[in-house]
Write an enzyme that holds these catalytic residues in place. Structure first.
Site, PDB file in Angstrom:
ATOM      1  CG  ASN A 213     -78.139   8.658 182.637  1.00  0.00           C
ATOM      2  OD1 ASN A 213     -78.248   9.955 181.941  1.00  0.00           O
ATOM      3  ND2 ASN A 213     -77.260   8.466 182.788  1.00  0.00           N
TER       4      ASN A 213
ATOM      5  CB  CYS B 239     -76.508  13.591 177.909  1.00  0.00           C
ATOM      6  SG  CYS B 239     -75.838  12.092 176.890  1.00  0.00           S
ATOM      7  CG  HIS B 240     -70.138  12.573 177.290  1.00  0.00           C
ATOM      8  ND1 HIS B 240     -69.503  11.932 177.936  1.00  0.00           N
ATOM      9  CD2 HIS B 240     -70.873  10.748 177.581  1.00  0.00           C
ATOM     10  CE1 HIS B 240     -69.790  11.096 178.941  1.00  0.00           C
ATOM     11  NE2 HIS B 240     -70.330  10.254 178.540  1.00  0.00           N
TER      12      HIS B 240
ATOM     13  CG  HIS C 225     -78.498   8.516 176.949  1.00  0.00           C
ATOM     14  ND1 HIS C 225     -78.854   7.790 178.558  1.00  0.00           N
ATOM     15  CD2 HIS C 225     -77.481   8.567 177.061  1.00  0.00           C
ATOM     16  CE1 HIS C 225     -77.729   7.953 179.229  1.00  0.00           C
ATOM     17  NE2 HIS C 225     -77.143   8.904 178.032  1.00  0.00           N
TER      18      HIS C 225
END
Length: 461
Positions: free
Chosen positions: A151, A173-174, A210
């Protein structure tokens, strides 16, 4: 049964988090025969992880993976089929400045690694770190598939494409997994039994890293969107977590997602939010959630906790490397091994990833890094058409995406004067008077100046 050989170069191979998750997933897998080269500027950390990897290999369900710490980036990359990039841009002291300096100016951040003043300055120091990695991939492994875990995801994924336009890269990304876990829980409650995991849940993902949303949810051929809407309405005011939060557990305190922000965004925008509350809250003005974080049941994660947690992880890693404790071949929630198997021709796999916009998201410029679903197959990583966000959300995403694109351009072209103008327009910074925002910006830059390229600093002076 013949296993598919794959050579993986892990950049940031001294990782205390993602590397060991990969080791556990490879130990659980029965289809790959992996050779993993661990490279880190801290070679001793990479050597420690090689010893840990060997211990995971001993409990493998399939062909044991082979782990080796290598002394140079070229050694890691040459002949690699897959490259994983998982680095820490600077030190935790730098991240502390990213969070603590804005706090003195009245700006609250829950994470500070993606947007807001912290995410912006983190990008300033991390872009110059990522560019040479992409150039090394161009020179030594141009055909490798590349996964970025670092990130700020959107900016750094774009930076690597800038340095090597032919790179075969996705950003991983999880965060969307959190919503998929919720949907599996809903379905299991309806069935009265544990029939489903998050891996059974399909979602159509739209957004940027995000700050992601879903406008379709499926499970076993059923449309789960109505059930999710009822779930969000039921828990909107109280919040929800899969188990009770332990108030004495710092990890629970800072990372257990109660989903109050997610549920509120669903009510406001008419579409379920997928990312965690701590991240979602940083994309909108501070008055909406961050000023009253406690009322929304999420915490602002202090860097002091991250430092304590790192110390504990180092101790556990050292013990494991020394032969203490028992590694377990338990599958994590991460998608990387499934993605690799898809690329190696071992079964198609769909998951949310960050890629340049090639038309998968309507209304955003081509080339903008967006997060949608993509198909992993022997043909490569193919983005899937996602559609368009509702207008109010689209405007927020477009604003952040444009700022991230312009930030990268300003850094690589050494256009210092443009940087403050971009910094100034972030929703968390915008309420400050211009002179105050400028003071904060220069204080943050000075605090991380040892990581910035000289040309950029020369422009600043």
């Amino acid at each position: 049964m013949t296993r598919r050989p794959v050579t993986i170069a892990y950049i940031g191979g001294g990782s205390l988090n993602w590397a060991t998750k990969l080791m556990a997933d490879l130990a659980h897998d029965t289809a790959l025969a992996a050779h993993v080269r661990l490279y880190d500027i801290d070679h001793a950390a990479a050597e420690r992880n090689a010893r840990i990897g060997t211990r995971f290999a001993e409990v493998s369900k399939g062909t044991p993976a082979v782990y080796r710490a290598v002394p140079s980036l070229q050694d890691a990359l040459t002949g690699a089929d897959v490259v994983v990039v998982s680095i820490l841009p600077g030190e935790f002291d730098d991240m502390a400045h990213d969070v603590d300096i804005p706090a003195r100016y009245g700006i609250k951040q829950a994470v500070g690694d993606t947007v807001g003043p912290g995410g912006f300055v983190r990008a300033l120091r991390s872009i110059p770190m990522m560019l040479p990695i992409a150039e090394a991939i161009r020179d030594h492994a141009p055909k490798a598939w590349v996964c970025n875990l670092t990130n700020p995801m959107s900016v750094l994924t774009a930076a690597m494409y800038h340095a090597f336009p032919g790179i075969r890269l996705w950003g991983e990304c999880h965060e969307v997994t959190k919503l998929r876990h919720q949907v599996a829980w809903i379905a299991n409650q309806q069935a009265g039994a544990q029939h489903h995991s998050h891996r059974d849940v399909q979602v159509n993902v739209l957004g940027i890293n995000h700050f992601t949303f879903v406008d379709a949810i499926g499970l076993d051929g059923r449309d789960m969107l109505p059930a999710y809407r009822a779930f969000a309405d039921q828990h909107g005011n109280s919040g929800w977590s899969p188990r009770a939060v332990d108030p004495g557990d710092e990890h629970d305190l800072y990372f257990m997602d109660r989903s109050r922000v997610k549920f509120d965004m669903y009510r406001r925008f008419g579409i379920p939010a997928a990312a965690g509350d701590r991240h979602l809250a940083e994309f909108v003005p501070q008055a909406e959630y961050l000023d009253t974080a406690q009322d929304w049941d999420f915490a602002l994660t202090p860097v002091s906790y991250r430092i304590r947690d790192r110390t504990e992880k180092r101790a556990r890693a050292s013990a494991l490397a020394a032969g203490e404790g028992a590694p377990h071949a338990d599958r994590s929630d991460e998608a990387l091994v499934d993605q690799i198997k898809g690329l190696m021709g071992l079964g198609d796999f769909v998951s949310n990833v960050n890629l340049p916009n090639r038309g998968q998201m309507d209304g955003l410029p081509m080339g903008t890094i967006v997060e949608t679903n993509a198909l992993f197959s022997s043909l490569g990583v193919t983005p899937l058409v996602a559609g368009r966000l509702p207008d109010a959300l689209h405007d927020i995403v477009r604003d952040h995406a444009a700022r991230q694109t312009d930030l990268l351009a300003a850094v690589v072209e050494n256009r210092w004067d443009d940087l403050f103008g971009l910094f100034r327009t972030d929703p968390l910074v915008a309420p400050l008077p211009t002179d105050t925002a400028r003071l904060m910006f220069h204080e943050m830059v000075q605090a991380t100046s040892h990581h910035l390229p000289r040309d950029l600093l020369r422009e600043a002076s």
